[in-house]
Structure formats: structure tokens, C-alpha cells
Design a protein around this motif. Sequence first.
Motif, mmCIF file in Angstrom:
data_model
loop_
_atom_site.group_PDB
_atom_site.id
_atom_site.type_symbol
_atom_site.label_atom_id
_atom_site.label_comp_id
_atom_site.label_asym_id
_atom_site.label_seq_id
_atom_site.Cartn_x
_atom_site.Cartn_y
_atom_site.Cartn_z
ATOM 1 N N MET A 191 -1.242 40.793 31.064
ATOM 2 C CA MET A 191 -1.418 40.609 29.623
ATOM 3 C C MET A 191 -0.207 41.165 28.869
ATOM 4 O O MET A 191 0.242 40.577 27.872
ATOM 5 N N ALA A 192 0.337 42.284 29.358
ATOM 6 C CA ALA A 192 1.554 42.828 28.762
ATOM 7 C C ALA A 192 2.727 41.879 28.971
ATOM 8 O O ALA A 192 3.556 41.681 28.071
ATOM 9 N N LEU A 193 2.800 41.269 30.155
ATOM 10 C CA LEU A 193 3.885 40.336 30.443
ATOM 11 C C LEU A 193 3.788 39.097 29.562
ATOM 12 O O LEU A 193 4.813 38.583 29.084
ATOM 13 N N LEU A 194 2.572 38.614 29.321
ATOM 14 C CA LEU A 194 2.398 37.471 28.426
ATOM 15 C C LEU A 194 2.897 37.812 27.026
ATOM 16 O O LEU A 194 3.599 37.014 26.383
ATOM 17 N N MET A 195 2.564 39.000 26.544
ATOM 18 C CA MET A 195 3.041 39.428 25.234
ATOM 19 C C MET A 195 4.573 39.529 25.234
ATOM 20 O O MET A 195 5.245 39.105 24.281
ATOM 21 N N GLU A 196 5.139 40.061 26.315
ATOM 22 C CA GLU A 196 6.594 40.200 26.395
ATOM 23 C C GLU A 196 7.280 38.844 26.404
ATOM 24 O O GLU A 196 8.334 38.653 25.779
ATOM 25 N N LYS A 197 6.699 37.879 27.086
ATOM 26 C CA LYS A 197 7.259 36.530 27.109
ATOM 27 C C LYS A 197 7.218 35.892 25.717
ATOM 28 O O LYS A 197 8.130 35.143 25.342
ATOM 29 N N LEU A 198 6.180 36.190 24.953
ATOM 30 C CA LEU A 198 6.134 35.710 23.576
ATOM 31 C C LEU A 198 7.248 36.339 22.747
ATOM 32 O O LEU A 198 7.916 35.664 21.954
ATOM 33 N N VAL A 199 7.464 37.631 22.928
ATOM 34 C CA VAL A 199 8.528 38.326 22.204
ATOM 35 C C VAL A 199 9.888 37.730 22.551
ATOM 36 O O VAL A 199 10.759 37.559 21.685
ATOM 37 N N ARG A 200 10.077 37.368 23.795
ATOM 38 C CA ARG A 200 11.347 36.804 24.250
ATOM 39 C C ARG A 200 11.503 35.332 23.881
ATOM 40 O O ARG A 200 12.568 34.747 24.084
ATOM 41 N N GLY A 201 10.440 34.706 23.382
ATOM 42 C CA GLY A 201 10.508 33.295 23.041
ATOM 43 C C GLY A 201 10.400 32.367 24.228
ATOM 44 O O GLY A 201 10.875 31.231 24.191
ATOM 45 N N GLU A 202 9.726 32.827 25.282
ATOM 46 C CA GLU A 202 9.678 32.075 26.535
ATOM 47 C C GLU A 202 8.397 31.272 26.723
ATOM 48 O O GLU A 202 8.243 30.596 27.748
ATOM 49 N N ILE A 203 7.458 31.336 25.789
ATOM 50 C CA ILE A 203 6.202 30.605 25.930
ATOM 51 C C ILE A 203 6.231 29.353 25.047
ATOM 52 O O ILE A 203 6.353 29.449 23.836
ATOM 53 N N ILE A 204 6.119 28.192 25.652
ATOM 54 C CA ILE A 204 6.163 26.873 25.024
ATOM 55 C C ILE A 204 7.553 26.605 24.450
ATOM 56 O O ILE A 204 8.261 25.716 24.895
ATOM 57 N N SER A 205 7.963 27.354 23.429
ATOM 58 C CA SER A 205 9.290 27.235 22.828
ATOM 59 C C SER A 205 9.544 28.504 22.032
ATOM 60 O O SER A 205 8.606 29.227 21.691
ATOM 61 N N PRO A 206 10.807 28.788 21.702
ATOM 62 C CA PRO A 206 11.075 29.966 20.867
ATOM 63 C C PRO A 206 10.327 29.917 19.539
ATOM 64 O O PRO A 206 9.833 30.942 19.067
ATOM 65 N N GLU A 207 10.223 28.719 18.948
ATOM 66 C CA GLU A 207 9.530 28.578 17.674
ATOM 67 C C GLU A 207 8.029 28.828 17.824
ATOM 68 O O GLU A 207 7.413 29.508 16.987
ATOM 69 N N SER A 208 7.441 28.291 18.883
ATOM 70 C CA SER A 208 6.009 28.494 19.136
ATOM 71 C C SER A 208 5.702 29.959 19.402
ATOM 72 O O SER A 208 4.720 30.511 18.897
ATOM 73 N N SER A 209 6.547 30.601 20.199
ATOM 74 C CA SER A 209 6.362 32.020 20.496
ATOM 75 C C SER A 209 6.446 32.856 19.223
ATOM 76 O O SER A 209 5.631 33.769 19.007
ATOM 77 N N ALA A 210 7.423 32.551 18.365
ATOM 78 C CA ALA A 210 7.594 33.309 17.124
ATOM 79 C C ALA A 210 6.381 33.147 16.218
ATOM 80 O O ALA A 210 5.932 34.107 15.578
ATOM 81 N N THR A 211 5.837 31.926 16.162
ATOM 82 C CA THR A 211 4.635 31.689 15.350
ATOM 83 C C THR A 211 3.480 32.555 15.828
ATOM 84 O O THR A 211 2.775 33.177 15.015
ATOM 85 N N LEU A 212 3.290 32.634 17.143
ATOM 86 C CA LEU A 212 2.189 33.430 17.678
ATOM 87 C C LEU A 212 2.409 34.921 17.456
ATOM 88 O O LEU A 212 1.451 35.654 17.174
ATOM 89 N N ILE A 213 3.643 35.388 17.567
ATOM 90 C CA ILE A 213 3.919 36.800 17.301
ATOM 91 C C ILE A 213 3.593 37.127 15.848
ATOM 92 O O ILE A 213 2.999 38.179 15.541
ATOM 93 N N ARG A 214 3.956 36.245 14.928
ATOM 94 C CA ARG A 214 3.627 36.489 13.515
ATOM 95 C C ARG A 214 2.117 36.549 13.320
ATOM 96 O O ARG A 214 1.604 37.420 12.602
ATOM 97 N N LEU A 215 1.407 35.620 13.923
ATOM 98 C CA LEU A 215 -0.053 35.595 13.794
ATOM 99 C C LEU A 215 -0.685 36.849 14.396
ATOM 100 O O LEU A 215 -1.618 37.425 13.830
ATOM 101 N N LEU A 216 -0.172 37.294 15.536
ATOM 102 C CA LEU A 216 -0.695 38.493 16.187
ATOM 103 C C LEU A 216 -0.326 39.761 15.426
ATOM 104 O O LEU A 216 -0.869 40.831 15.688
ATOM 105 N N GLY A 217 0.581 39.625 14.468
ATOM 106 C CA GLY A 217 0.940 40.760 13.617
ATOM 107 C C GLY A 217 0.016 40.935 12.428
ATOM 108 O O GLY A 217 0.278 41.775 11.563
ATOM 109 N N ARG A 218 -1.077 40.159 12.373
ATOM 110 C CA ARG A 218 -2.018 40.220 11.247
ATOM 111 C C ARG A 218 -3.423 40.540 11.749
ATOM 112 O O ARG A 218 -4.401 39.896 11.376
ATOM 113 N N ASN A 219 -3.538 41.524 12.593
ATOM 114 C CA ASN A 219 -4.809 41.862 13.225
ATOM 115 C C ASN A 219 -5.722 42.650 12.276
ATOM 116 O O ASN A 219 -5.379 43.746 11.831
#
Length: 295
Positions: A191-219
Motif C-alpha cells: 500500500m505504501a508502494l502504491l502511494m509512492e508510485k502515485l507520487v512519482r507519477g507512475e500509475i496510469i499517467s503522470p496526470e492521472s497520478s497527480a489528480t489522485l494525489i490531490r484528491l487524497l490530500g482532502r481527507n
Amino acid sequence: MVAKKIAYPGHLAIVLLLTVLPACLAAQRTDKKLFQQINTLLQQFGGDVGIYVHDLKKNRVVAINADAIFPTASMIKIPIAVGVMDHIKKGNLAYHQELIYKDSLLYAGVDLLGSFRNNEKIELSKVIMLMLSLSDNTASLWLQSLAGGGIHINHLMEQAGLTITRVNSRTKGRDSARKEFGWGQTSPREMALLMEKLVRGEIISPESSATLIRLLGRNYWDEQALSQLPADVFVASKNGAVDASRSEVLYVNGQKGAYIFCICSKNNKDTSWGNNNEAWQLTQKISKLIWERYH
């Protein structure tokens, strides 16, 4: 070995050393002091706990039962969101497309989406927000279906190199896993690695990863690990909780560096839902300890 600068929403960029995975893992070393401090806190806990911490600045880790399998509870909503972003990237869905809510989607509980009237309209982007920010279960099950179901989401997790993290509920062939772990399963490391891959922009696309990081920043659920962090620090996080299992994953970016922290528990003796729940108290203590260690 190549140093690559990674940008993320609203804060200073950090530098991550990116290379092939085996060499990266070989370069990691255990933060012995933090390991001892966390391990001491775990000794009296009434249940099974797994911890994974990765100091992204100095590439130090703490891994305690980090590869054991734990229930995700609502942390599974990160993989579900990945599945949705995959369909958006492929053009099967549009981020701002209008959806129509049906009473048949209701998952009984206290969800906000479940209070909608039949045939009421809502944007897909807002349904994703409800899932990740409020952990709305009605929204989450709707999105799991729109994402192609557990089979497609699990395929994406496999493509990301995750061998344990899986959707179990409403997924063909995973009935026995669902009985043992519930909606989903993971390990602290994965689960930590999945989060790290999102931070690095490695999931789906850099843009998709960034969108999810922003959304996860509103907990909205900010009374456990998040409560121990300064309010002006950027944090992307997701919690999970059922009676005998509590978990949380965080990407924390402060001025002195960034780290990822995941804690999972199961078979907890304390199944209460008050702020004094033993697992939540442990999460707060460890979160504070890590923050003070690296800042």
C-alpha cells in the motif's frame, strides 16, 4: 543511477533516486533508531500489526510485518480510484461527465450519496471525491462497477507490480479471500508502494497520478495519523476501518523532506469506535514519532 526531480501539488519538489527496482531496494537501509522506537510501541498491542515507513529523502525504511496480508477496509478505494482513472485515460469515462444516481446503488449506512433522490444527477468527479475524501461506500461500490469491477482493478494492481493488493468483494474467484479479509487485502509495504508510485507519477499517467494525489490530500477523516501532523504540511492519505482492523497510509511532505507511512492491523481485541480505540491511539503515537524523527 539517475536523479529525477518530481513535482507534486503546491509544495517544493523533492528529489528521488530512480533506478531499477532491485538496485533501489539494495540501496535502502533500515532506520535502526526509528525501528526500535516503533517496535517498542508495538509490544503491548492487542492484535497483529504491520508497519512500513519510507524516508524518501535519505531512502531509509522501517519494515515490521510489512509483507503480511491485512484487510484494507476503505484503503481499497485507492485501487478503485486507479481503475476509474484508467477508464478515463482510455476515453471510456470522462472526469466531469454527468451520471444519474439510482436507488438500486444504495449501500445502507450513513453515506452522503445514499441520501440522493432517485434519478438525481452528479458529476463523476464528485463521486470520486466522495469516495476518497468522505470514504462514501455507496459512491465506492458504484465506482468499482464503473471501473470494470474487481477483476480489472486487480489486473491493474498486478501491472503495477503488486502481488498482494486485491479487491475481493463482488469479484469472481475471490470468495475465500473476501471471507478472510473483507472488501480488499494488501500489505503495508504494497500500500505504501502504491502511494509512492502515485507520487512519482507512475500509475496510469503522470496526470492521472497527480489528480489522485490531490484528491487524497482532502481527507475528511483526519483524527488519527493526520491529527499528529502540522496543518500546513501537505499530506495525501486514506484510512480504513472495520471492527477488528484499522489501517492508514500517508504521503507526508514537509520542508525537511518527505516520507510514506502505512500501518495495518487485524485481529484487534479492542473493537470500539471511540477516539480511545487502541489501534487508533497507536496510529497517533507512531505518526507523531515519525514526524518528529524526520522533522
